[in-house]
Design an enzyme around this catalytic site. Structure first.
Site, short mmCIF file in Angstrom:
data_model
loop_
_atom_site.label_atom_id
_atom_site.label_comp_id
_atom_site.label_asym_id
_atom_site.label_seq_id
_atom_site.Cartn_x
_atom_site.Cartn_y
_atom_site.Cartn_z
N ASP A 10 105.95 62.32 102.83
CA ASP A 10 104.60 62.85 102.66
C ASP A 10 104.22 63.42 104.03
O ASP A 10 105.09 63.59 104.90
CB ASP A 10 103.63 61.79 102.10
CG ASP A 10 103.29 60.68 103.08
OD1 ASP A 10 103.80 60.70 104.23
OD2 ASP A 10 102.50 59.80 102.72
N CYS A 68 107.39 57.94 104.48
CA CYS A 68 105.92 58.10 104.43
C CYS A 68 105.36 57.28 105.58
O CYS A 68 106.11 56.87 106.47
CB CYS A 68 105.35 57.72 103.07
SG CYS A 68 105.56 56.00 102.59
N THR A 70 104.11 54.17 105.95
CA THR A 70 104.74 52.84 106.05
C THR A 70 106.18 52.84 105.57
O THR A 70 106.92 51.90 105.88
CB THR A 70 103.97 51.85 105.16
OG1 THR A 70 103.97 52.36 103.82
CG2 THR A 70 102.54 51.65 105.64
N HIS A 101 125.59 44.61 101.63
CA HIS A 101 125.23 43.66 100.56
C HIS A 101 124.58 44.33 99.35
O HIS A 101 124.72 43.84 98.25
CB HIS A 101 124.27 42.59 101.10
CG HIS A 101 124.93 41.62 102.02
ND1 HIS A 101 124.36 40.43 102.39
CD2 HIS A 101 126.13 41.67 102.68
CE1 HIS A 101 125.17 39.77 103.22
NE2 HIS A 101 126.25 40.52 103.41
N HIS A 136 128.93 40.89 95.97
CA HIS A 136 127.75 41.76 96.06
C HIS A 136 127.72 42.78 94.93
O HIS A 136 126.65 43.21 94.51
CB HIS A 136 127.71 42.44 97.43
CG HIS A 136 127.65 41.45 98.55
ND1 HIS A 136 126.58 40.61 98.74
CD2 HIS A 136 128.56 41.14 99.51
CE1 HIS A 136 126.81 39.83 99.78
NE2 HIS A 136 128.01 40.13 100.26
C1 RB5 Z 1 99.17 57.99 103.65
O1 RB5 Z 1 97.94 57.79 104.27
C2 RB5 Z 1 99.88 56.67 103.47
O2 RB5 Z 1 99.23 55.89 102.52
C3 RB5 Z 1 101.33 56.90 103.06
O3 RB5 Z 1 101.95 57.67 104.04
C4 RB5 Z 1 102.19 55.69 102.88
O4 RB5 Z 1 102.11 54.84 103.99
C5 RB5 Z 1 102.06 54.97 101.60
O5 RB5 Z 1 102.80 54.04 101.29
#
Ligand code: RB5
Length: 148
Positions: A10, A68, A70, A101, A136
């Site tokens: 993203d 993204c 996180t 694994h 595995h």
């Molecule tokens: C975007 O603000 C954020 O929510 C996205 O990049 C991600 O971390 C979602 O899991």
């Protein structure tokens, strides 16, 4: 025939994706980048992660890398595709274990927490480490068997 890698992110992963894509292409990988190509606009991670994961699920890409903020949203999306095992990884040891694994065929990364210098060794380890098979193999088969 070079290995094809699907990539997507993203807006929070555009710059890390571009840096990783450049390195992978320089090494001879064929990269299919599902976008986005600019971080100027906030976008929804599923719109991009889904086609990248579908390419892996359908065998059009051998592996996939999704990013993204996180790494969580793209990982959730990718793991909805049968046959995709997407691992959210932030260190080299976990990258190796995700391959040995879990036969992780997709890598999810945090664009918030990783820069190219920290992400590249993770990608390198994930690409280079073979699946160990044996017990595995039975375990990853159960993921599909028990979640029909
Ligand atoms: C975007 O603000 C954020 O929510 C996205 O990049 C991600 O971390 C979602 O899991």
């Amino acid at each position: 025939m070079p290995q094809t890698i699907s990539m997507a992110s993203d807006h929070r992963g555009v710059s890390l994706k571009a840096a990783l894509r450049g390195k992978l292409e320089a090494l001879g990988y064929a990269v299919h980048d599902f976008g986005p190509m600019t971080e100027a606009e906030a976008v929804d991670y599923a719109d991009y992660a889904a086609p990248a994961a579908r390419a892996v699920a359908e065998g059009k890409a051998a592996r996939g890398i999704v990013i993204c903020g996180t790494g969580l949203g793209v990982m959730y999306t990718a793991n909805r595709f049968r046959g995709v095992r997407a691992a959210l990884v932030a260190d080299v040891e976990t990258a190796k274990l995700a391959r040995e694994h879990n036969d992780a065929n997709m890598l999810a990364l945090s664009g918030n927490r990783l820069d190219f210098a920290t992400a590249w060794p993770i990608v390198e380890a994930w690409l280079a480490t073979p699946f160990a098979g044996g017990r595995h193999q039975r375990r990853i088969e159960k993921i599909d068997e028990l979640t029909q």
